[in-house]
Design a protein around this motif. Structure first.
Motif, PDB file in Angstrom:
ATOM      1  N   TRP A 153      67.609  50.613 -42.480  1.00 42.41           N
ATOM      2  CA  TRP A 153      67.957  51.073 -41.121  1.00 42.41           C
ATOM      3  C   TRP A 153      69.383  50.723 -40.745  1.00 42.41           C
ATOM      4  CZ3 TRP A 153      69.262  47.150 -37.662  1.00 42.41           C
ATOM      5  CH2 TRP A 153      69.014  45.851 -38.145  1.00 42.41           C
ATOM      6  N   ASN A 154      69.984  49.792 -41.436  1.00 45.23           N
ATOM      7  CA  ASN A 154      71.330  49.307 -41.137  1.00 45.23           C
ATOM      8  C   ASN A 154      71.931  48.985 -42.496  1.00 45.23           C
ATOM      9  OD1 ASN A 154      73.616  48.161 -40.066  1.00 45.23           O
ATOM     10  ND2 ASN A 154      72.554  46.650 -38.799  1.00 45.23           N
ATOM     11  N   SER A 155      72.378  50.011 -43.195  1.00 45.90           N
ATOM     12  CA  SER A 155      72.687  49.940 -44.627  1.00 45.90           C
ATOM     13  C   SER A 155      73.397  48.657 -45.018  1.00 45.90           C
ATOM     14  CB  SER A 155      73.571  51.112 -45.036  1.00 45.90           C
ATOM     15  OG  SER A 155      72.940  52.337 -44.759  1.00 45.90           O
ATOM     16  N   GLY A 156      72.869  48.006 -46.010  1.00 41.71           N
ATOM     17  CA  GLY A 156      73.490  46.802 -46.517  1.00 41.71           C
ATOM     18  C   GLY A 156      72.447  45.918 -47.178  1.00 41.71           C
ATOM     19  N   PHE A 157      72.917  44.915 -47.882  1.00 36.20           N
ATOM     20  CA  PHE A 157      72.013  44.039 -48.622  1.00 36.20           C
ATOM     21  C   PHE A 157      71.743  42.760 -47.845  1.00 36.20           C
ATOM     22  CE2 PHE A 157      73.844  46.856 -51.684  1.00 36.20           C
ATOM     23  CZ  PHE A 157      72.773  47.156 -52.495  1.00 36.20           C
ATOM     24  N   ILE A 158      70.588  42.188 -48.095  1.00 36.69           N
ATOM     25  CA  ILE A 158      70.278  40.860 -47.581  1.00 36.69           C
ATOM     26  C   ILE A 158      70.935  39.882 -48.550  1.00 36.69           C
ATOM     27  CG2 ILE A 158      68.459  39.201 -47.085  1.00 36.69           C
ATOM     28  CD1 ILE A 158      66.613  41.723 -46.601  1.00 36.69           C
ATOM     29  N   ASN A 159      71.933  39.181 -48.068  1.00 28.64           N
ATOM     30  CA  ASN A 159      72.701  38.314 -48.955  1.00 28.64           C
ATOM     31  C   ASN A 159      71.899  37.106 -49.414  1.00 28.64           C
ATOM     32  OD1 ASN A 159      74.913  40.003 -48.549  1.00 28.64           O
ATOM     33  ND2 ASN A 159      75.692  38.783 -46.844  1.00 28.64           N
ATOM     34  N   TYR A 160      71.059  36.631 -48.479  1.00 25.29           N
ATOM     35  CA  TYR A 160      70.374  35.357 -48.710  1.00 25.29           C
ATOM     36  C   TYR A 160      69.018  35.485 -48.034  1.00 25.29           C
ATOM     37  CZ  TYR A 160      70.253  30.111 -48.749  1.00 25.29           C
ATOM     38  OH  TYR A 160      69.969  28.780 -48.945  1.00 25.29           O
ATOM     39  N   ILE A 161      67.956  35.358 -48.802  1.00 29.70           N
ATOM     40  CA  ILE A 161      66.630  35.664 -48.256  1.00 29.70           C
ATOM     41  C   ILE A 161      65.722  34.438 -48.324  1.00 29.70           C
ATOM     42  CG2 ILE A 161      65.647  36.553 -50.437  1.00 29.70           C
ATOM     43  CD1 ILE A 161      64.346  38.797 -48.766  1.00 29.70           C
ATOM     44  N   ILE A 162      65.053  34.192 -47.197  1.00 27.67           N
ATOM     45  CA  ILE A 162      64.091  33.083 -47.111  1.00 27.67           C
ATOM     46  C   ILE A 162      62.798  33.663 -46.538  1.00 27.67           C
ATOM     47  CG2 ILE A 162      63.575  30.821 -46.102  1.00 27.67           C
ATOM     48  CD1 ILE A 162      66.662  30.685 -45.405  1.00 27.67           C
TER      49      ILE A 162
END
Lengths: 278, 354
Positions: free
Chosen positions: A165-174
């Motif tokens: 929905w808001n193009s881009g990657f999750i840099n750091y996921i918890i």
């Protein structure tokens, strides 16, 4: 006539040599010797080893400074733009390439807790020399997004952490569970992403947040890279440096760049080079 | 000076020409004919496209594969809806007026009017709120949205790999043994990139055909340029900005604010192109208006004071645009000259699935 023949011969030589050179790929002058480095990432929660539990698990292995217990069902981060520096001006910049073809992707790495083959980043073609510092970007910058659809670890269909929905990657996921979270299933989701900045101007506020973080880590000792020496810095990442002070009763559902900013400010300090193997 | 072709010239020039040909051949490595129905061509009066063609150049096989995907309902979770369910060519790839909000799987109703699809190679942000920043990523949102196709992109690619035809077609189009996400998205983009709408009577007029518009339409164009052009900028008929034109009586949809996370963007939506506007009723993100006269009436007397209301349409407590009824008729006549019949009837976009 002789003159014409010699001109003809020259033309033919010129023609074939240009054929040869025009299709030949540029090669490195082999005079510079090169080596490799393996950068190891080891994730911790405080002084405990990081363990991934099944979704739904109520075995809470960890607790933060507020005494809130939690566990982890998914954890990881993207790394890109790796650079090495040495005491005598040595510089190595890891090649970057975003491509639909997974085999052509260069310079993007993803550490996924529970998948041990992702813990080691293998740097190649490093000019021989001394190095005492590693710098990398935690996340995926604009150059990994605005080239369009990309493959491999950046392919959403192959499990890439990508916001639709808001193009881009999750840099750091918890992701995990915490009894402190009153969401369904005591869910804990902290997705740190964002790559764009539109700074404030006049009375306008800042729009978007670039949550890529440059991490710069000195080695504990200078190491030598050569054709025969492949050193290995060992980086430790401590999740409690990021969420140790977080009130998980409130901050348990982070899914946007602005909401992630308080966490981003702590990310760089979560990483430290513990030791280096020469 | 008279130019004599010497023997040396006769030898050198063909040799140099050959070198240039070899060099060009190595650079472009193209074996496609230069002239093709399936090549993207920028209309002469359009700006440069912003799409990353260097990563995904359009060709016939990729285009046809994208088309097959576009019309294939098996891409949705329960096989009930395809992209073409809500993007209909005769409506410039918007939904029909029967569906102010489109229906996804299990007849789930959408929340915003389905936008038309054309001239996408010239846009940098997609959807009403502009959250998607590259055309390649646009299909993922429609596929994964619970109120649209409700299928994970991961599972969609898995289904394609187990399909009787798709693996072979992807191999032919992209040379890949296994279908992966980026090639699916590249095929979609190839199909959508050729949706260029630049052949309306207005286009013929601005390219020099003085008879393409009648007197009323020309007067409408001049009025349009005076009153509407600052947002609906030619030749795309949008300035690609986000604005609140007061179309929500009470703000329930945050619009651009959901993407930028600042209250200053509340209720702002992307300025839509007005090309093919005649066939894309109803209008606005919330499908509030069925007719163009209603839209103009909104601008001249309907807009109320509201947070972030755009000063170009509402200032000092009243709407800024003043139009007489005959002026409105002329503007509407002009807007209808933006219908591109060749585009909405172009057979290359017709469904050719079985």
């Amino acid at each position: 006539m002789k003159n014409i023949k010699s001109k003809l011969a020259i033309s033919i030589v010129f023609l074939f040599s240009s054929l040869f050179f025009s299709c030949q790929e540029n090669e490195d002058p082999n005079s510079i010797s090169q080596g490799e480095m393996i950068v190891k990432f080891d994730n911790y929660v405080g002084n405990q080893n990081m363990v991934i539990d099944e979704v739904g698990s109520t075995n809470y292995r960890y607790s933060n400074a507020n005494g809130q217990e939690f566990n982890l069902t998914r954890f990881g981060y993207y790394i890109s733009h790796v650079r090495l520096e040495g005491p005598n001006g040595e510089v190595f910049i890891d090649e970057m390439n975003a491509s639909a073809d997974a085999k052509q992707i260069k310079g993007y790495y993803r550490v996924v807790q529970g998948e041990s083959d992702t813990y080691n980043i293998h740097l190649k073609n490093i000019p021989a020399g001394q190095y005492n510092k590693i710098i990398f970007n935690l996340g995926v910058k604009e150059d990994g997004i605005q080239e369009g659809a990309v493959g491999g670890i950046l392919d959403r269909a192959a499990g890439a952490w990508f916001w639709n929905w808001n193009s881009g990657f999750i840099n750091y996921i918890i992701e995990g569970h915490s009894p402190a979270s009153l969401r369904d299933e005591n869910r804990l989701q902290i997705h740190i992403g964002g790559w764009k900045n539109i700074p404030s101007a006049d009375e306008n506020p800042q729009r978007f947040f670039d949550n890529n973080v440059e991490v710069s880590l000195p080695f504990d000792a200078t190491v030598m890279v050569s054709e025969t020496m492949r050193p290995s810095p060992h980086i430790i990442m401590d999740l409690l440096k990021v969420i140790g002070d977080t009130d998980l009763a409130i901050q348990n559902n982070i899914h946007s760049p602005a909401a992630a900013v308080p966490f981003v400010q702590k990310l760089a300090e979560a990483f430290v080079v513990d030791h280096t193997h020469q | 000076m008279k130019y004599n072709l010497t023997t040396r010239d006769r030898l050198i020039w063909p040799a140099l020409l050959f070198v240039v040909i070899v060099w060009v051949g190595c650079v472009s490595e193209s074996d496609e004919p230069i002239l093709s129905l399936y090549r993207f061509e920028k209309p002469s009066h359009f700006p440069e496209p912003t799409y990353t063609f260097q990563n995904n150049d359009v060709n016939e096989k990729g285009f046809n594969l994208g088309k097959m995907l576009f019309f294939d309902p098996s891409l949705s979770r329960d096989g009930s809806v395809s992209c073409s369910s809500c993007h209909v060519q005769s409506h410039a790839f918007a939904d029909t007026w029967l569906h102010p909000f489109s229906f996804g799987v299990e007849d789930r109703e959408g929340v915003r009017n389905s936008p038309p699809l054309f001239n996408l190679a010239f846009q940098t942000e997609f959807f009403w709120d502009g959250g998607v920043t590259h055309l390649d990523f646009a299909p993922i949102l429609a596929i994964e949205s619970e109120i649209e196709m409700d299928e994970s992109f991961e599972n969609l690619v898995h289904k394609l790999n187990n399909h009787t035809q798709y693996p072979k077609l992807f191999k032919e189009a992209f040379g890949v043994e296994e279908i992966t996400g980026p090639y699916v998205l590249h095929a979609f983009s190839q199909f959508m990139l050729l949706m260029v709408s630049a052949d309306s009577r207005y286009d013929q007029f601005v390219k020099g055909d003085q008879n393409a518009l009648n007197q009323e339409e020309i007067e409408g164009l001049l009025l349009f340029r005076k009153h509407c052009e600052s947002c609906h900028r030619e030749p795309l008929f949008t300035d690609l900005s986000y604005r609140n034109n007061g179309v929500q009586k009470t703000i329930t949809d945050l619009g651009r604010e959901a993407i930028t996370e600042v209250a200053q963007d509340r209720a702002k939506f992307k300025v839509p192109s007005l090309r093919n506007i005649e066939v894309t009723s109803p209008y606005m993100h919330n499908a509030r208006f069925e007719g163009l006269l209603q839209v103009l009436n909104h601008y001249t007397e309907g807009i109320q004071e509201q947070v972030n209301i755009d000063p170009l349409v509402f200032k000092n407590g009243k709407p800024t645009i003043q139009l007489t009824d005959p002026e409105k008729e002329k503007i509407i006549a002009f807007l209808k000259s933006l219908t591109d019949d060749n585009f909405i009837n172009n057979p290359i976009f017709f469904n050719s699935n079985e």
